[in-house]
Design a protein around this motif. Structure first.
Motif, mmCIF file in Angstrom:
data_model
loop_
_atom_site.group_PDB
_atom_site.id
_atom_site.type_symbol
_atom_site.label_atom_id
_atom_site.label_comp_id
_atom_site.label_asym_id
_atom_site.label_seq_id
_atom_site.Cartn_x
_atom_site.Cartn_y
_atom_site.Cartn_z
ATOM 1 N N SER A 188 -25.580 -6.120 -42.128
ATOM 2 C CA SER A 188 -26.483 -5.412 -41.327
ATOM 3 C C SER A 188 -27.673 -4.886 -41.708
ATOM 4 C CB SER A 188 -25.400 -4.214 -41.078
ATOM 5 O OG SER A 188 -24.128 -4.699 -40.729
ATOM 6 N N TYR A 189 -27.719 -4.466 -42.943
ATOM 7 C CA TYR A 189 -29.132 -3.957 -43.547
ATOM 8 C C TYR A 189 -30.300 -4.986 -43.095
ATOM 9 C CZ TYR A 189 -32.772 -2.649 -46.623
ATOM 10 O OH TYR A 189 -33.828 -2.799 -47.242
ATOM 11 N N LEU A 190 -30.073 -6.297 -43.403
ATOM 12 C CA LEU A 190 -31.282 -7.235 -43.184
ATOM 13 C C LEU A 190 -31.398 -7.654 -41.997
ATOM 14 C CD1 LEU A 190 -29.856 -10.085 -45.730
ATOM 15 C CD2 LEU A 190 -31.960 -8.475 -45.955
ATOM 16 N N ASP A 191 -30.177 -7.507 -40.810
ATOM 17 C CA ASP A 191 -30.427 -7.594 -39.485
ATOM 18 C C ASP A 191 -31.485 -6.492 -38.968
ATOM 19 O OD1 ASP A 191 -29.433 -8.752 -36.864
ATOM 20 O OD2 ASP A 191 -29.082 -6.680 -36.486
ATOM 21 N N ASN A 192 -31.223 -5.130 -39.511
ATOM 22 C CA ASN A 192 -32.396 -4.048 -39.240
ATOM 23 C C ASN A 192 -33.664 -4.353 -39.646
ATOM 24 O OD1 ASN A 192 -30.193 -2.575 -37.686
ATOM 25 N ND2 ASN A 192 -29.610 -1.444 -39.756
#
Ligand code: FAD
Ligand code: MLT
Ligand code: ZN
Length: 563
Positions: free
Chosen positions: A215-219
């Motif tokens: 999720s962090y990377l997606d953001n």
């Protein structure tokens, strides 16, 4: 058809005016985030009700205590897991916990990070499959590398055996104690330390949950090169320690390639700083690779740096049916040739796996016609050019349909449909668990041979068990699972060593991605030469002379008996 239905890849020759057999392909809209993390199945041991746990423990008990020579029973000395095949004797050189030890740990970690609570220990002592169970009396929760170093140094000096544990989603009995080993979980070390948007290099602590990193990377506009069904629970430290493969391997390859650096704490407490963030670095032996896939037997991984690729905007997912395994194989060759750089997943499941998913998982339905197909494939493409990707996939599906490789298929139209396709494939292990006791084998085999093993096993076991095949076809990784009414030595004797001999004969690997753990520690010779195994044992001895790190796992017990 409702608007939300996935679009069919169906025979409508007239519409396309091409030939007797044609296909209509309506490609999906594009969604940046292939799977909705919110919908991910969470594997949360802690939430299970105590009552359920007790019931399951009695029903599915697979660990057996064996009588000692004197006719007594002592689970602390001699344990057998799942069958008589993995008999283990407690190493008598290990100490047992005493009150001084507890005082020391409390002094370093603080009372609340020295866990003796029965419920929490029960969860930490049992693996995800409820197949392996230890009897540890202590769970330690360090908050930083220094604390890990202090507790390991102490354990080593006291000869207290330890088991590093991450999300406890491992499938080979590696993450839980065998006897009374101290459990060390770095789950509180879950900070992202740095992310470089130019290089895509992420540096984080080992306790970060994989899904949180995704999720962090997606953001940030990037993706994790690793994705797997247990992402809601597993930790990056556990992933690195198992060299997990997962669903994106066909595109991004192994963690041996994607992990750029590590920090690990050795058995004696020494902190080994290998936390590089360089893509190229040939200064001597690349020691981090020793820790990738060493399953907690050489050190505790505390920090990781990972190379992450940019997120691409165009994602398509097709769920297809094939009537025979040869067609699946041919489709894979075609996909590699025709989809090339945009192919990001090529997964398969047979009709037995599909049956289990449909019967045991709530809300899952077959997106294809009610006809039973023999094989199902999930193909994902990820690229940067919507029309180019569309054209490629369309041509590929059209050709595959025309040549009779595909008998039916659908394409996801939105993220919910994409998630529902993935749920089918990712749901297989959970469905198997719900069906009852399962013998799991995780094999690398030449793709053309792979399914013959499933068929042969089916013939060997007849009506006594349900033999299921699924896995990462694009990587030559078969998950052969035998779902049985009970753990039973008669069934096991039909499966092993046959499955290992078969794999060895075809020059395969008995551990493609799950590791060896306790389950296969004694089977390593099926895939590795004596010389290689001996060298591994020497490395273990050098780094962990007292053998306190994850004993009884990974290496053949005969080579570790004096440690
Ligand atoms: P754990 O299970 O806690 O531990 C695994 C091993 O790593 C143990 O030997 C443990 O001692 C060691 N370890 C854990 N943390 C550390 C650390 N910080 N330092 C040193 N050693 C450590 N695996 C795949 O490869 N591909 C898949 O597609 C896949 N799908 C799965 C789907 C489901 C539903 C489940 C339940 C499991 C799946 N697995 C898969 C297996 C498992 O999730 C992976 O092996 C995962 O990498 C384990 O991570 P974990 O944090 O849960 O580690
Ligand atoms: C998978 O690919 O689903 C996992 O490796 C888990 C399993 O083998 O059951
Ligand atoms: Zn897998």
């Amino acid at each position: 058809m409702r608007e939300t239905e996935p679009k069919r890849v169906e025979c409508v020759a007239a519409a396309l005016n091409r030939s007797q057999i044609g296909i209509t392909v309506v490609l999906s809209r594009y969604w940046p985030n292939t799977r909705d993390p919110g919908r991910t199945h969470k594997i949360n041991h802690a939430n299970r009700k105590k009552k359920e746990r007790k019931k399951r423990a009695t029903e599915r008990r697979s660990w057996i205590t064996l009588p000692l020579g004197n006719g007594g029973w002592n689970p602390q000395l001699y344990r057998s897991f799942g069958s008589l095949a993995t008999k283990v004797e407690r190493n008598p050189s290990f100490s047992s916990l005493n009150s001084d030890d507890l005082s020391y740990f409390k002094g370093v970690l603080g009372d609340k990070n020295v866990v003796q609570d029965e419920d929490r220990l029960e969860t930490a002592n049992v693996d995800w499959m409820h197949k392996y169970k230890g009897s540890s009396k202590l769970l330690l929760l360090p908050r930083n590398t220094e604390e890990v170093s202090k507790i390991l140094e102490y354990c080593n000096s006291r000869r207290l055996a330890v088991v590093p544990q991450g999300g406890n989603t491992g499938l080979v009995g590696g993450s839980v104690p065998v006897f009374d080993e101290v459990i060390i979980n770095v789950g509180s070390m879950n900070k992202i330390i740095a992310f470089d948007k130019v290089s895509g290099i992420l540096v984080c602590e080992a306790g970060c949950i994989l899904e949180n990193l995704i999720s962090y990377l997606d953001n940030q506009g990037f993706v994790m090169p690793l994705d797997l069904g247990a992402k809601g629970s597993c930790q990056i430290g556990g992933n690195v320690s198992t060299n997990a493969g997962g669903l994106r391997f066909v595109r991004y390859g192994s963690l041996h390639g994607n992990v750029l650096g590590l920090e690990a704490v050795l058995a004696n407490g020494d902190v080994l700083d290998m936390l590089g963030t360089l893509r190229k670095d040939n200064t001597g032996y690349d020691l981090k690779h020793l820790f990738i896939g060493s399953e907690g037997s050489l050190g505790i991984v505390t920090k990781v740096s990972v190379l992450t690729p940019p997120k691409l905007s165009s994602v398509n997912i097709a769920f297809l049916a094939c009537e025979d395994y040869l067609s699946c194989q041919k489709l894979l060759s075609e996909a590699k040739r025709k989809l090339g750089e945009i192919l990001s997943a090529f997964e398969f499941l047979d009709c037995h796996a599909m049956d289990l998913v449909l019967n045991h998982l709530e809300g899952v339905r077959n997106p294809l016609s009610s006809t039973v197909h023999n094989f199902y494939l999930l193909i994902e493409t990820t690229g940067s050019d919507e029309s180019h990707d569309k054209e490629k996939l369309e041509a590929f599906l059209l050709h595959s349909m025309e040549s009779g490789l595909i008998s039916d298929g659908v394409l996801a139209q939105d993220m919910n449909q994409a998630s529902s396709f993935w749920r089918i494939r990712e749901g297989v292990p959970e469905a198997l668990m719900r069906a009852g006791p399962v013998y799991k084998y995780d094999l690398s085999l030449p793709v053309e041979k792979m399914y013959s093993l499933v068929e042969e096993m089916r013939a060997r076991l007849g009506q006594s068990a349900n033999v299921v095949g699924y896995g990462h076809l694009g990587d030559g990784n078969l998950h052969l699972n035998v779902s049985a009414p009970r753990y039973d030595d008669t069934i096991l004797a039909e499966i092993e060593p046959y499955v290992y001999e078969w794999t060895s004969k075809h020059r395969g690997s008995i551990s493609a991605e799950h590791g060896l753990g306790l389950m296969k520690a004694n089977e390593m010779f099926y895939s590795k030469s004596h010389g290689a195994v001996q060298l591994m044992a020497s490395i273990k001895k050098l780094l962990d002379p007292n053998g306190i790190l994850n004993p009884y796992k990974v290496l053949p017990h005969s080579l570790c008996s004096d440690s």
